[in-house]
Write a protein that holds these residues in place. Structure first.
Motif, short mmCIF file in Angstrom:
data_model
loop_
_atom_site.label_atom_id
_atom_site.label_comp_id
_atom_site.label_asym_id
_atom_site.label_seq_id
_atom_site.Cartn_x
_atom_site.Cartn_y
_atom_site.Cartn_z
N GLY A 1 -49.28 -6.77 -31.86
CA GLY A 1 -48.11 -7.31 -31.17
C GLY A 1 -46.82 -6.82 -31.79
O GLY A 1 -45.86 -6.47 -31.06
N ILE A 2 -46.74 -6.77 -33.11
CA ILE A 2 -45.54 -6.26 -33.77
C ILE A 2 -45.38 -4.77 -33.49
O ILE A 2 -44.27 -4.28 -33.24
N LEU A 3 -46.49 -4.04 -33.50
CA LEU A 3 -46.45 -2.60 -33.19
C LEU A 3 -45.90 -2.37 -31.78
O LEU A 3 -44.98 -1.57 -31.59
N SER A 4 -46.45 -3.07 -30.79
CA SER A 4 -46.06 -2.86 -29.40
C SER A 4 -44.63 -3.33 -29.13
O SER A 4 -43.84 -2.62 -28.48
N SER A 5 -44.29 -4.52 -29.59
CA SER A 5 -42.98 -5.08 -29.27
C SER A 5 -41.84 -4.27 -29.87
O SER A 5 -40.75 -4.17 -29.28
N SER B 1 -42.39 5.98 -25.49
CA SER B 1 -42.32 4.66 -26.10
C SER B 1 -41.52 3.74 -25.19
O SER B 1 -40.54 4.14 -24.59
N GLY B 2 -41.95 2.50 -25.11
CA GLY B 2 -41.25 1.52 -24.28
C GLY B 2 -42.04 1.07 -23.09
O GLY B 2 -41.69 0.07 -22.46
N GLY B 3 -43.11 1.79 -22.74
CA GLY B 3 -44.02 1.33 -21.71
C GLY B 3 -43.36 0.91 -20.41
O GLY B 3 -42.68 1.69 -19.74
N ALA B 4 -43.56 -0.37 -20.05
CA ALA B 4 -43.11 -0.89 -18.76
C ALA B 4 -41.61 -0.73 -18.57
O ALA B 4 -41.14 -0.47 -17.46
N TYR B 5 -40.83 -0.90 -19.64
CA TYR B 5 -39.37 -0.72 -19.50
C TYR B 5 -39.06 0.68 -18.99
O TYR B 5 -38.28 0.85 -18.04
N TYR B 6 -39.65 1.68 -19.61
CA TYR B 6 -39.36 3.06 -19.24
C TYR B 6 -39.73 3.33 -17.79
O TYR B 6 -38.96 3.96 -17.04
N PHE B 7 -40.88 2.81 -17.35
CA PHE B 7 -41.33 3.05 -15.99
C PHE B 7 -40.40 2.36 -14.97
O PHE B 7 -40.03 2.94 -13.95
N SER C 1 -55.65 -13.92 -20.66
CA SER C 1 -56.55 -13.38 -21.69
C SER C 1 -56.60 -11.86 -21.64
O SER C 1 -56.84 -11.21 -22.67
N TYR C 2 -56.43 -11.30 -20.45
CA TYR C 2 -56.58 -9.85 -20.28
C TYR C 2 -55.26 -9.09 -20.33
O TYR C 2 -55.28 -7.86 -20.43
N ILE C 3 -54.14 -9.79 -20.23
CA ILE C 3 -52.86 -9.12 -20.07
C ILE C 3 -52.57 -8.15 -21.22
O ILE C 3 -52.02 -7.06 -21.02
N GLY C 4 -52.97 -8.52 -22.43
CA GLY C 4 -52.64 -7.70 -23.58
C GLY C 4 -53.29 -6.33 -23.61
O GLY C 4 -52.86 -5.46 -24.36
N VAL C 5 -54.32 -6.12 -22.78
CA VAL C 5 -55.08 -4.87 -22.86
C VAL C 5 -54.23 -3.64 -22.59
O VAL C 5 -54.48 -2.56 -23.10
N THR C 6 -53.18 -3.78 -21.78
CA THR C 6 -52.36 -2.62 -21.42
C THR C 6 -51.15 -2.44 -22.33
O THR C 6 -50.35 -1.54 -22.11
N LYS C 7 -51.00 -3.28 -23.36
CA LYS C 7 -49.82 -3.19 -24.21
C LYS C 7 -49.78 -1.91 -25.03
O LYS C 7 -48.71 -1.51 -25.51
N VAL C 8 -50.92 -1.27 -25.19
CA VAL C 8 -50.94 -0.01 -25.93
C VAL C 8 -50.08 1.04 -25.23
O VAL C 8 -49.64 2.02 -25.86
N ILE C 9 -49.81 0.86 -23.93
CA ILE C 9 -48.99 1.83 -23.21
C ILE C 9 -47.56 1.86 -23.74
O ILE C 9 -46.84 2.84 -23.59
N SER C 10 -47.13 0.78 -24.40
CA SER C 10 -45.79 0.77 -24.97
C SER C 10 -45.64 1.79 -26.10
O SER C 10 -44.53 2.14 -26.49
N VAL C 11 -46.77 2.26 -26.65
CA VAL C 11 -46.72 3.29 -27.68
C VAL C 11 -47.34 4.59 -27.16
O VAL C 11 -47.89 5.39 -27.92
N ALA C 12 -47.23 4.81 -25.85
CA ALA C 12 -47.82 6.00 -25.23
C ALA C 12 -47.24 7.28 -25.82
O ALA C 12 -47.92 8.31 -25.86
N GLY C 13 -45.98 7.22 -26.28
CA GLY C 13 -45.36 8.39 -26.88
C GLY C 13 -45.96 8.78 -28.21
O GLY C 13 -45.62 9.84 -28.76
N GLU C 14 -46.85 7.94 -28.77
CA GLU C 14 -47.46 8.21 -30.06
C GLU C 14 -48.96 8.47 -29.95
O GLU C 14 -49.69 8.43 -30.94
#
Length: 374
Positions: free
Chosen positions: A297-301, A72-78, A201-214
């Motif tokens: 957005g609420i899920l990812s953030s 969890s945390g996506g880009a921050y963790y990386f 328009s496309y940036i949001g597509v990778t936001k699911v990585i913030s919940v990669a731990g789930e």
């Protein structure tokens, strides 16, 4: 560090696809074409295609990092594990802020389509209250866990894709080749300017990585879900813009009654059906799209404060999760900040700034892959 309770792995392949697609197909299709066609004319189709291709390198980097370190945390963790706590903290806080601002922008942008169903004399405060009401709704859904959030997301995306499918098929029978005359009149500068605008328009597509731990089986479901989502987004944007221009022309898409047209898809749908039926059908599609962005957005953030608190960069209380594996405090704090942005900020201007920051983060993530490989 003590062993902390873990989030549950509830997201399957279609859940990953629904979150990534739902976050992407919103303002980029239902709002930005009005502004982009003013820059590039009919060649805006190429601008959307080019922007989608530019997303592929950072997306591949995020996939590699997300499958190697599904947390969890996506880009921050990386960034934290690649460049250290300072870069990780700046990146994590920045992306958290960007996600919340984009969510608030989606809820505010939804007002233009909601207005089609309400009397003209309804004031701005009504749209603000509607946006805040949706914040409360999706916060409640998220508190019940990622599994329930994803169920709603899947419903939103299925309905949205069905309505978009009707729009693309029906529009294909109403094209006029004369609307594509002067395709390259805007020149390369116009196309590149529009590409820079619609890239968000496309940036949001990778936001699911913030919940990669789930995510269940992230080695398979994460990359496959993202590739399917990106393919869907590029197809809908490029074919959709081709339909919009071919049916109504760039002038009708760009302007309505002498001002920028904030509901271009409903304008085109009206031309397709020859009545207000099309206008209202695509207004419903737009509202569903913006609701999907808010939900995801609420899920990812909410996962960014969770990850940062576990590294003791935010108060430890933010790392608490309930028995369903849900970071309730992170959800509530993110929702509160989204509400404040809706009430007191201009989400459009700040969302553009947030998007510029995300481009910088994308560059750092590409470097992170090199660092982690070495």
């Amino acid at each position: 560090m003590p062993n902390l309770p873990k989030t549950k792995k509830d997201l399957g392949l279609f859940g990953v696809y629904a979150i990534a697609t739902g976050v992407t197909l919103s303002s980029g299709f239902f709002l930005l074409p009005s502004f982009a066609t003013q820059m590039a004319g009919p060649a805006v189709i190429l601008a959307y295609l080019l922007a989608g291709l530019l997303l592929i390198p950072p997306m591949l980097s995020k996939i590699e990092l997300g499958t190697a370190m599904p947390r969890s945390g996506g880009a921050y963790y990386f960034l934290d594990r690649s460049f250290g706590p300072m870069v990780g903290t700046v990146g994590g806080l920045g992306i958290w802020l960007a996600l919340m601002l984009k969510t608030s922008f989606a809820l505010v942008g939804m007002g233009a389509y909601v207005q089609l169903f309400l009397p003209a004399e309804v004031g701005e405060s009504v749209y603000t209250m509607i946006a805040l009401g949706f914040v409360v709704l999706f916060t409640t859904i998220n508190i019940f866990g990622a599994k329930n959030t994803t169920r709603f997301q899947i419903v939103f995306v299925v309905i949205l894709l069905a309505l978009l499918g009707w729009f693309l098929i029906a529009g294909g029978f109403s094209l006029r080749t004369s609307n594509f005359e002067g395709f390259f009149d805007s020149g390369s500068s116009g196309i590149l300017s529009a590409t820079g605008l619609v890239f968000i328009s496309y940036i949001g597509v990778t936001k699911v990585i913030s919940v990669a731990g789930e995510i269940k089986n992230p080695e398979r479901n994460l990359p496959l879900g993202l590739f399917l989502a990106v393919g869907t987004a590029i197809s809908v944007y490029t074919v959709g813009l081709w339909i919009m221009i071919g049916v109504s022309g760039t002038e009708a898409i760009s302007f309505a009654n002498g001002v920028t047209n904030l509901t271009p898809v409903s304008t085109v749908a009206t031309d397709i059906t020859g009545s207000n039926v099309g206008k209202y059908v695509m207004a419903v599609a737009a509202i569903i799209a913006f609701m999907s962005v808010a939900n995801a957005g609420i899920l990812s953030s909410s996962r960014y404060p969770l990850a940062m608190s576990r590294d003791q960069l935010l108060p430890q209380v933010m790392s608490n999760i309930d028995r369903k594996g849900t970071p309730i405090l992170g959800i509530l704090v993110s929702a509160a900040l989204i509400s404040l942005a809706i009430l007191f900020l201009d989400p459009l201007k700040i969302a553009k700034l947030a998007s510029a920051f995300q481009l910088l983060v994308f560059s750092l993530l590409c470097l992170s892959v090199i660092v982690m490989r070495e």
